[in-house]
Scaffold this active site. Structure first.
Site, short mmCIF file in Angstrom:
data_model
loop_
_atom_site.label_atom_id
_atom_site.label_comp_id
_atom_site.label_asym_id
_atom_site.label_seq_id
_atom_site.Cartn_x
_atom_site.Cartn_y
_atom_site.Cartn_z
CG ASP A 47 1.05 0.56 -0.99
OD1 ASP A 47 1.29 -0.43 -1.70
OD2 ASP A 47 0.00 0.70 -0.35
CD GLU B 98 1.20 -0.60 -5.85
OE1 GLU B 98 0.65 -0.84 -6.96
OE2 GLU B 98 0.56 -0.29 -4.85
CG ASP C 77 -0.54 -6.96 -1.31
OD1 ASP C 77 -0.68 -7.32 -0.12
OD2 ASP C 77 -0.60 -5.78 -1.66
#
Length: 501
Positions: free
Chosen positions: A295, A342, A395
């Site tokens: 992430d 990511e 998200d």
């Protein structure tokens, strides 16, 4: 197993979203049934969010530990099968919301059952693997003591505990280890149980040809055993409070940026032992997942540093991260690691260069690329092979919710790009899934919400917000129909996917 080996596809679903009569998804029979669904529909990947115990705002990205597992995922039914609970213990199950996790109600109810199971566990001879588990998990003693202290000090953040234990003075540590011995052992039990149940489920998935994609948040929560036990590795002041915190500047999601509030690392300190804490963290994660999604990958190249006390993320600055030397050290010690980077948000040429230097596949999000002002090179038919394509992520809004909110120009562009003659609600979801599957990206991952064609009510998270319905969405088992299974299997075959190696 490596995510880029062959064309493959899978589904994004956090275990908390699984059906269960106990108010939250768990590692019991519904998880195994979901694996069976993946196998029958020829999916080869199951992506989850961080499996750690949730802290502030119930977010799996704000955890009490970067190593521990979430006790709320422990299956009550499996505890009954193991004889640690009886049917009489579980006779009066509250009526829980089947569509949303009611976190506090779940915590209260499951907590009472888990403590009862622990009481029965203590009466037995310890399983063969229990002592081995305790000995192997170097992080466990600090984590269990931290959680026992959280309970003792009424769940206050660790910098509000008695100063002697907040600063880990030797005599205070010895005192509380004796005082809280029972509570510490309770957390040993919870972690042993979580790891046992999860590894059995993962083994089942792997035996059906399905790999698990796990999540590695770049930052850890300030109120965590990690920061408390390793204050020298974080940007903390002399009182143990964060001096500089994390976030991102204003972007697509928020006009004032996102103020995450996690403490930044002292990268120069971490470099001294070749990033030992990180190596331990990644090694531990690779024991429970097959592939790691990193992430906020761009934070390893440069990160947004915000002075503690700021109300928004606007007044920050970019600071160089550890970059290439970090990943070189990880690979030197652990070998080549299976990673998804990511790489969303503000991506510079330096971030791209870092990703390509290690041949990490990046992420492509259809919601971001399908609009009328998008450059031709960024449209789905130009995606590179070494990438992972998503309709959206945890998200994002669901595809149906996103589509309903489009500006007229974007809606018309998508109608033409997808060749939609009658854009019914189901059409837009499955046409985007088809675009993802038929793209050149080696890997395609679809949130289950889009497979089920659900609207914004099924959204998992609103970035930059706390509370509300964030992280709470659950699905009902009857929604996974044989028709969906067949449609997914046929699209997978037509797209040349389903071969994970």
């Amino acid at each position: 197993m490596h995510v880029t080996a062959k064309r493959a596809s899978g589904i994004l679903l956090h275990p908390t979203s699984l059906p269960s009569r106990y108010g939250i998804g768990d590692l019991g029979k519904e998880a195994y049934k979901f694996v069976d669904f993946l196998a029958r529909s020829q999916q080869k990947l199951w992506q989850v969010l961080p499996l750690n115990p949730v802290g502030y705002g119930e977010s799996p990205f704000q955890s009490y530990s970067a190593f521990a597992g979430n006790p709320l995922l422990i299956s009550i039914d499996l505890l009954m099968e193991n004889g640690l609970l009886t049917s009489q213990d579980v006779t009066e199950v509250p009526v829980f919301n089947q569509d949303q996790v009611e976190f506090q109600r779940v915590r209260d109810y499951k907590g009472s059952l888990l403590r009862k199971a622990f009481g029965n566990f203590k009466k037995r001879n310890q399983p063969n693997g229990y002592c081995k588990f305790l000995a192997e998990k170097d992080w466990l003693a600090d984590y269990a003591l931290f959680m026992a202290l959280k309970e003792y000090f009424s769940h206050q953040p660790w910098n509000q505990w008695e100063k002697s234990i907040a600063l880990r003075e030797v005599k205070s540590m010895e005192f509380f280890r004796i005082l809280l011995k029972e509570e510490i052992e309770y957390h040993y039990f919870l972690q042993y149980t979580f790891y046992s149940q999860w590894l059995s489920l993962k083994q089942y998935a792997n035996s059906h040809g399905i790999g698990v994609i796990g999540d590695l948040p770049i930052f850890v929560s300030y109120d965590s055993s990690d920061a408390w036990a390793n204050p020298h590795l974080f940007e903390l002041d002399s009182l143990g409070k964060p001096a500089k915190v994390s976030g991102v500047p204003p972007d697509y999601f928020s006009a004032t940026g996102q103020l995450w509030g996690n403490p930044h690392y002292r990268w120069s300190e971490m470099e001294k032992d070749d990033y030992q804490w990180w190596r331990d963290r990644i090694k531990n994660l690779l024991q429970i997942v097959d592939v790691i999604r990193i992430d906020h990958f761009r934070g390893f190249e440069s990160y947004w540093e915000i002075p503690a006390g700021e109300k928004t993320a606007i007044n920050g600055r970019w600071v160089k991260g550890p970059g290439e030397k970090f990943f070189a050290a990880i690979i030197k010690h652990l070998g080549k690691i299976p990673v998804i980077a990511e790489d969303l948000g503000i991506i510079t040429p330096e971030v791209v260069e870092l990703k390509e230097r290690f041949n990490f596949p990046g992420m492509k999000i259809l919601h971001f690329n399908l609009h009328c002002n998008e450059k031709e090179d960024f449209l789905p038919h130009h995606y590179e092979k070494n990438s992972v394509v998503y309709t959206g992520t945890h998200d994002n809004d669901t595809t149906l919710g996103w589509y309903k909110k489009l500006l007229p120009g974007d809606a018309e562009f998508i109608k033409e790009y997808l060749k939609l003659e009658t854009p019914e609600e189901e059409d837009i979801c499955w046409r985007l899934i088809e675009v993802a599957f038929k793209s050149k990206s080696n890997t395609a991952i679809i949130p289950l919400q889009d497979i089920l064609c659900l609207d914004s009510g099924a959204r998992m998270n609103y970035p930059g917000t706390v509370g509300g319905d964030n992280w709470a969405w659950r699905f009902r088992s009857h929604l996974l129909t044989s028709e969906i299974e067949t449609r997914l299997r046929e699209l997978t075959a037509a797209s040349g996917r389903g071969a994970f190696a």
